[in-house]
Design a protein around this motif. Structure first.
Motif, PDB file in Angstrom:
ATOM      1  N   LEU A   7      67.432 -14.938  87.175  1.00 24.45           N
ATOM      2  CA  LEU A   7      68.003 -14.408  85.939  1.00 24.45           C
ATOM      3  C   LEU A   7      68.612 -13.035  86.118  1.00 24.45           C
ATOM      4  CD1 LEU A   7      65.537 -15.404  83.137  1.00 24.45           C
ATOM      5  CD2 LEU A   7      67.882 -16.128  83.462  1.00 24.45           C
ATOM      6  N   ILE A   8      68.242 -12.366  87.197  1.00 19.75           N
ATOM      7  CA  ILE A   8      68.762 -11.004  87.346  1.00 19.75           C
ATOM      8  C   ILE A   8      70.285 -10.985  87.459  1.00 19.75           C
ATOM      9  CG2 ILE A   8      68.754  -9.021  88.871  1.00 19.75           C
ATOM     10  CD1 ILE A   8      65.914  -9.018  88.791  1.00 19.75           C
ATOM     11  N   PRO A   9      70.874 -11.846  88.261  1.00 19.24           N
ATOM     12  CA  PRO A   9      72.341 -11.841  88.257  1.00 19.24           C
ATOM     13  C   PRO A   9      72.900 -12.106  86.864  1.00 19.24           C
ATOM     14  CG  PRO A   9      71.542 -13.112  90.113  1.00 19.24           C
ATOM     15  CD  PRO A   9      70.347 -12.765  89.295  1.00 19.24           C
ATOM     16  N   TYR A  10      72.210 -12.919  86.084  1.00 20.42           N
ATOM     17  CA  TYR A  10      72.691 -13.219  84.745  1.00 20.42           C
ATOM     18  C   TYR A  10      72.667 -11.979  83.858  1.00 20.42           C
ATOM     19  CZ  TYR A  10      72.610 -14.939  79.957  1.00 20.42           C
ATOM     20  OH  TYR A  10      72.863 -15.121  78.619  1.00 20.42           O
ATOM     21  N   GLY A  11      71.601 -11.201  83.997  1.00 20.13           N
ATOM     22  CA  GLY A  11      71.443 -10.079  83.084  1.00 20.13           C
ATOM     23  C   GLY A  11      72.236  -8.845  83.469  1.00 20.13           C
ATOM     24  N   ILE A  12      72.570  -8.735  84.742  1.00 23.61           N
ATOM     25  CA  ILE A  12      73.263  -7.529  85.213  1.00 23.61           C
ATOM     26  C   ILE A  12      74.631  -7.396  84.590  1.00 23.61           C
ATOM     27  CG2 ILE A  12      74.499  -6.751  87.256  1.00 23.61           C
ATOM     28  CD1 ILE A  12      72.239  -6.745  88.736  1.00 23.61           C
ATOM     29  N   VAL A  13      75.001  -6.168  84.300  1.00 25.33           N
ATOM     30  CA  VAL A  13      76.329  -5.930  83.763  1.00 25.33           C
ATOM     31  C   VAL A  13      77.357  -6.411  84.780  1.00 25.33           C
ATOM     32  CG1 VAL A  13      77.887  -4.168  82.945  1.00 25.33           C
ATOM     33  CG2 VAL A  13      75.457  -3.921  82.550  1.00 25.33           C
ATOM     34  N   THR A  14      78.302  -7.214  84.333  1.00 21.42           N
ATOM     35  CA  THR A  14      79.293  -7.778  85.249  1.00 21.42           C
ATOM     36  C   THR A  14      80.028  -6.700  86.013  1.00 21.42           C
ATOM     37  OG1 THR A  14      79.612  -9.424  83.541  1.00 21.42           O
ATOM     38  CG2 THR A  14      81.088  -9.514  85.421  1.00 21.42           C
ATOM     39  N   VAL A  15      80.311  -5.597  85.328  1.00 17.62           N
ATOM     40  CA  VAL A  15      81.023  -4.508  85.983  1.00 17.62           C
ATOM     41  C   VAL A  15      80.213  -3.980  87.157  1.00 17.62           C
ATOM     42  CG1 VAL A  15      81.767  -2.138  85.641  1.00 17.62           C
ATOM     43  CG2 VAL A  15      82.321  -3.848  83.959  1.00 17.62           C
ATOM     44  N   VAL A  16      78.892  -3.868  86.959  1.00 15.84           N
ATOM     45  CA  VAL A  16      78.036  -3.387  88.042  1.00 15.84           C
ATOM     46  C   VAL A  16      78.082  -4.350  89.221  1.00 15.84           C
ATOM     47  CG1 VAL A  16      75.634  -3.042  88.672  1.00 15.84           C
ATOM     48  CG2 VAL A  16      76.508  -2.050  86.580  1.00 15.84           C
ATOM     49  N   TRP A  39      77.990 -15.513  92.574  1.00 19.17           N
ATOM     50  CA  TRP A  39      76.676 -14.872  92.550  1.00 19.17           C
ATOM     51  C   TRP A  39      76.207 -14.641  91.129  1.00 19.17           C
ATOM     52  CZ3 TRP A  39      75.034 -10.002  90.774  1.00 19.17           C
ATOM     53  CH2 TRP A  39      73.723  -9.660  91.153  1.00 19.17           C
ATOM     54  N   LYS A  40      77.146 -14.198  90.294  1.00 22.14           N
ATOM     55  CA  LYS A  40      76.754 -13.793  88.948  1.00 22.14           C
ATOM     56  C   LYS A  40      76.404 -14.975  88.072  1.00 22.14           C
ATOM     57  CE  LYS A  40      76.756 -10.552  85.597  1.00 22.14           C
ATOM     58  NZ  LYS A  40      76.438 -11.435  84.517  1.00 22.14           N
TER      59      LYS A  40
END
Lengths: 311, 273, 413
Positions: free
Chosen positions: A127-136, A182-183
């Motif tokens: 879930l971490i890739p899901y939650g991370i800000v796409t820009v980051v 990845w995201k």
């Protein structure tokens, strides 16, 4: 009462609503109204406005020059090499990343479904890739691959060029697609997982007894039964991928024609050049493309959205 | 038996590394001393907190954080309220237009934001909402409503509403029935939906970069993408990495604490019951 | 109902927040003027702001707001807010190429005669032209910039004064026989093209009309010739100002066309080469006809929606007055727009070519003054870069078609 029994098949009768049913209807509409109004106002109205603007010459740099130009803006866009190039870029990124996400997502879903231990840990890290800000995420991948910005990947792979330079078309794609995959693979995996859990265990047991291998079981049982879920996942992901903006914008720094997506093109026209006429034409065309993709999936591949509609 | 454990263990490890590696990289990058930013190494050769100190020197980042938190919270609040009402109606009541609403919500979920950004910019600049909080809160609410409505209606359908009648039979007032019986059952669903909506608003870039331009309303994703370097020739790589870590940590914590709920919410929206 | 009051509360909360995000206010009597410009590293802008605030006798205070260092991002940020009628932009630092665009779009105010008068006195002609649109002055020229021909005195005794001559000279050198110039697909290559066209006696856009002519072919020919000769840097198609500087500073080229920043850089970076650096005016296209050098720089514009126009004009004129320009020149290396500062001893000491800068700027080549400059620049950049791929046959027709589209807001290049 007997009249009803005789006449009903021939002629639909108006339902007589009880007081309670009427009150229920009214309550239902009232409760839905705020959400419906907001959705209409902020999506339907702007799209209509965009269509209107696209038929004018509306350039904020020439504020006195607002004239009706009919379909000129559309002709400008459709006859422009840049537009078709960008459609090509977007389509390529969409197809490749969705294909990869499907395969990897399915694998991940299988792991999540059948893992003997550590399911919680897997889910969290997925879930971490899901939650991370796409820009980051986009910056992380860009910095890793960019020799100009201190990335370690070019060194690792022995490159003597900078994969994120505007002249490296192929490698720009690679970085963008990797970021996207990845995201969103976790999201895809979750959608597929939902479908996986619906496949009855007994079928697998029975097939095992009959001597079917895991591979055979996967293709003959799991996939066919998951078809609806797969199609829904594909539909949503394809639409999302076509609308790609964040990763392309960040990785290309907003101005790399080699990987420009149609959304970035629209953004440049609308908010950099302030050319609202041409920009709106692009917006409307993108909207039509997306509608077309949705249509293709629903009518063409028979994606069933009835479950989403709550039937 | 051991082979199976080994196999699954490896699979788990692969997944975890693949998912966490980019985060690890950004962490390493943010701890690199600014003079070594271009050394092309994964692990810093010289460790330093300089990047973190740097982003708090100017108010740009703290303003952006404040904006992000405020806007995301307000948008979440409003979206959840509106969606709850609609989802309640959809789950419990029968009225024509139910399918229409759901179909419309589905359609909106498929909208390309860029198609809406142009007209919104024009509308907002005429209404004075450009570069303001409401200017972002409104699109965020709208585009999260479909997700919220779907997730909530799926949850609400699972609630045994008969309990409400049972409570009434036991002598509870409608208010008591609601707060003591229904609300606790609905709370997890609402909470999950709020998390999903918050993540959407927190993450958004298109609207933020189009409808804001100063620290008055710029959110973190937009601000990060426009970080100036410390001087004309220095790249903002270090500051971007530090800022990225700061906004990622809350998300990681949230995911750690609520992973079960988030998964339930995402899959509930996709599959009935 | 619970629902209704909830929504009312939220709406009022939203309204409160919106109201709180208004523009710069003013304390009793004293106007706050928001200045928006990039972060000037030597602090000369900060000092100028302080001095002018003090000199106002309490009538205004200038607040220095920093923009990104990237010119494109500066423009993006300003333009979007100006189109949204932002009243918190009082004075802004404008790149010289934005004047026509901002003026036509009515994002900046034209200067009333009583304030414009002081701007003309003693200001070099080139910078003043960059601040003018359709005969009216729209900004105060603050500082300027130009490119000179830098050469290695130990390798070439007498550099030619035309492009053809330079290419021939460079090709004959046994080593370091290169001419460094900006050929990447960005504003820098447009600067090059524009200077060539004007050196050949033509223009690109005049009076909002595209002006194709033989000067265009000549310019295209020169660029193509250089790019395909032995004098070209192999990476010409990706070179910008900094890479050109580096190549010359490291001794890989005998000639360089670039801004004066290369001089203090070489002093620190490579003292051996620094001793051998000479300078000449921007080369011409024909023998006997001097070349026209590029003009860059910053002008102070007054935002159209400012609440304090009179104070803003006064402050902008003050920010670029003689003492402030002197400091910007001496401390920040920013060439002044007032002619007499070029005689300032400290400036001349750090920049011995000061007189050459003044001459070049006075007669320099202003880039096309059109509101659609962003699109025009993009069209030109895409047509002339990479320079080795320029098709000289049909060049004029191709480019003029694209530029006409750009001027008609059909700018989807």
């Amino acid at each position: 009462m007997s009249d009803v029994a005789v006449e009903a098949p021939a002629r639909p009768r108006r339902k007589v609503l009880t007081g309670r049913a009427k009150a229920e209807r009214k309550l239902g509409w009232t409760l839905c109204a705020p959400a419906a109004i907001v959705m209409l106002l902020v999506t339907a109205y702007p799209i209509a406005y965009a269509i209107y603007l696209s038929l004018l010459r509306a350039d904020l740099r020439f504020p006195d020059d607002r004239t009706w130009v009919g379909l000129t803006n559309y002709i400008t866009v459709l006859s422009s090499k840049l537009w078709w190039l960008d459609v090509g870029h977007t389509a390529l990124i969409t197809v490749v990343s969705v294909a990869l996400e499907l395969v990897l997502g399915m694998l991940l879903a299988l792991v999540m479904h059948r893992a003997i231990f550590g399911r919680g840990l897997i889910r969290t890290s997925a879930l971490i890739p899901y939650g991370i800000v796409t820009v980051v995420a986009a910056f992380a991948w860009r910095f890793a691959w960019s020799s100009a910005e201190g990335g370690f990947v070019p060194k690792l792979l022995g490159f003597d060029f900078d994969p994120t330079a505007t002249t490296e078309g192929f490698w720009n794609y690679v970085v963008v697609i990797l970021t996207e995959v990845w995201k969103t693979t976790p999201f895809m995996a979750l959608l597929l997982l939902a479908g996986l859990t619906l496949v009855p265990e007994e079928l697998h047991e029975a097939a095992k007894v009959d001597g079917a291998s895991a591979w055979q079981r996967f293709w003959r049982i799991t996939v066919p039964l998951m078809k609806p879920a797969i199609l829904v996942a594909l539909l949503f992901r394809t639409l999302d991928a076509f609308r790609i903006f964040d990763s392309v914008f960040i990785i290309s720094n907003g101005n790399n024609p080699n990987v420009e997506s149609v959304s970035v093109l629209g953004y440049n026209e609308l908010l950099n050049r302030l050319n609202l006429g041409v920009g709106s034409a692009i917006s409307v065309l993108i909207f039509l493309c997306v509608a077309f993709i949705a249509f293709l999936f629903v009518k063409g591949f028979g994606t069933s959205l009835s479950q989403q509609r709550g039937d | 038996m051991n082979r199976r454990y080994f196999g699954w263990g490896t699979a788990n490890l692969v997944v975890i590394i693949a998912a966490m590696f980019p985060v690890f990289w950004i962490l390493m990058l943010s701890l690199k001393d600014p003079t070594t930013l271009n050394d092309g190494r994964l692990v810093p050769s010289k460790w330093s907190w300089e990047n973190y100190k740097g982003i708090f020197d100017e108010s740009v980042f703290t303003d952006a954080l404040r904006n992000s938190i405020g806007i995301a919270l307000i948008a979440t609040l409003i979206a959840v309220v509106l969606a709850s009402m609609a989802a309640y109606a959809i789950a419990r009541l029968d009225f024509p237009g139910k399918t229409l609403i759901l179909t419309a919500a589905l359609a909106i979920a498929m909208f390309p934001p860029i198609s809406v950004v142009g007209p919104l910019y024009n509308m907002w600049r005429n209404l004075g909402l450009f570069d303001t909080w409401p200017g972002l809160i409104i699109p965020y609410m709208t585009f999260t409503l479909p997700l919220a409505i779907y997730t909530l209606s799926a949850f609400f359908r699972e609630i045994p509403w008969e309990l409400e009648q049972a409570a009434a039979v036991d002598g509870a007032t409608p208010y008591q029935a609601f707060t003591k019986v229904i609300a606790p059952l609905a709370a997890p669903g609402v909470f999950t939906t709020a998390i999903l909506v918050f993540i959407f608003a927190w993450n958004d870039f298109v609207f933020a970069v189009s409808l804001t331009s100063t620290p008055a309303a710029q959110t973190v994703p937009a601000a990060i993408s426009q970080f100036p370097g410390a001087s004309q020739f220095q790249q903002p790589t270090g500051s971007i990495a530090a800022a990225s870590m700061i906004v990622t940590v809350p998300i990681v914590i949230m995911v750690l604490l609520f992973q079960r709920r988030i998964v339930a919410g995402l899959t509930a929206g996709a599959v009935k019951g | 109902m619970r629902r209704g009051s909830g929504i009312a509360a939220l709406l009022s909360l939203a309204a409160l927040i919106a109201a709180g995000c208004g523009g710069g206010g003013s304390e009793s009597g004293r106007a706050t003027l928001n200045l928006w410009v990039f972060n000037e590293p030597s602090g000369s802008f900060t000092d100028a702001a302080k001095r002018c605030s003090a000199a106002s006798g309490g009538r205004y205070k200038i607040v220095y707001n920093k923009l990104s260092n990237n010119a494109d991002q500066q423009r993006q940020s300003l333009v979007r807010r100006l189109a949204a009628k932002d009243d918190s932009i009082d004075i802004m630092g404008m790149d010289v190429i934005w004047t026509a665009e901002f003026a036509e779009a009515k994002w900046i105010k034209a200067w009333p005669e009583r304030f414009a008068r002081q701007l003309r006195a003693g200001t070099l002609k080139g910078p003043l032209a960059t601040a003018t649109y359709q005969g009216r002055i729209y900004a105060a020229p603050a500082n300027t910039n130009t490119q000179l021909l830098w050469y290695r005195k130990d390798l070439v005794k007498n550099p030619a004064s035309t492009w053809d001559g330079l290419i021939a000279q460079a090709s004959r050198l046994p080593k370091a026989g290169r001419i460094e110039i900006q050929g990447a697909q960005y504003e820098g290559v447009v600067v090059w093209f524009n200077s060539l066209v004007q050196s050949a006696g033509g223009t690109i856009v005049a009076n909002n009309k595209v002006t194709p002519g033989p000067a265009w072919s000549k310019a295209a020919q020169v660029m193509h010739q250089l790019a395909t000769s032995k004098a070209a840097d192999p990476s010409l198609s990706v070179i910008k100002e900094d890479q050109a500087r580096l190549a010359f500073e490291q001794g890989n080229a005998a000639f360089e066309l670039n801004y004066p920043f290369i001089y203090p850089s070489a002093k620190e970076g490579n003292p051996k080469i620094f001793k051998e650096i000479g300078w000449k005016p921007y080369p011409g296209v024909e023998e006997g006809k001097p070349g026209k050098a590029p003009i860059g720089g910053i002008n102070w514009g007054v935002g159209a929606y400012t609440k304090h126009p009179n104070e803003a004009f006064e402050a902008a004129a003050c920010l670029r007055n003689e003492p402030n320009q002197r400091e910007a020149a001496a401390a920040g290396g920013l060439p002044p727009t007032l002619a007499k500062i070029y005689d300032d001893p400290k400036f001349k000491k750090d920049y011995p070519f000061a007189d050459l800068i003044r001459e070049s700027v006075d007669k320099g080549a202003v880039r096309p003054p059109t509101p659609a400059y962003a699109d025009v620049s993009l069209a030109i950049a895409k047509t002339v870069s990479p320079p080795s791929s320029i098709k000289v046959n049909g060049f004029v027709g191709d480019l003029s078609g694209k530029l006409n589209d750009a001027l008609d807001s059909k700018g989807l290049i």
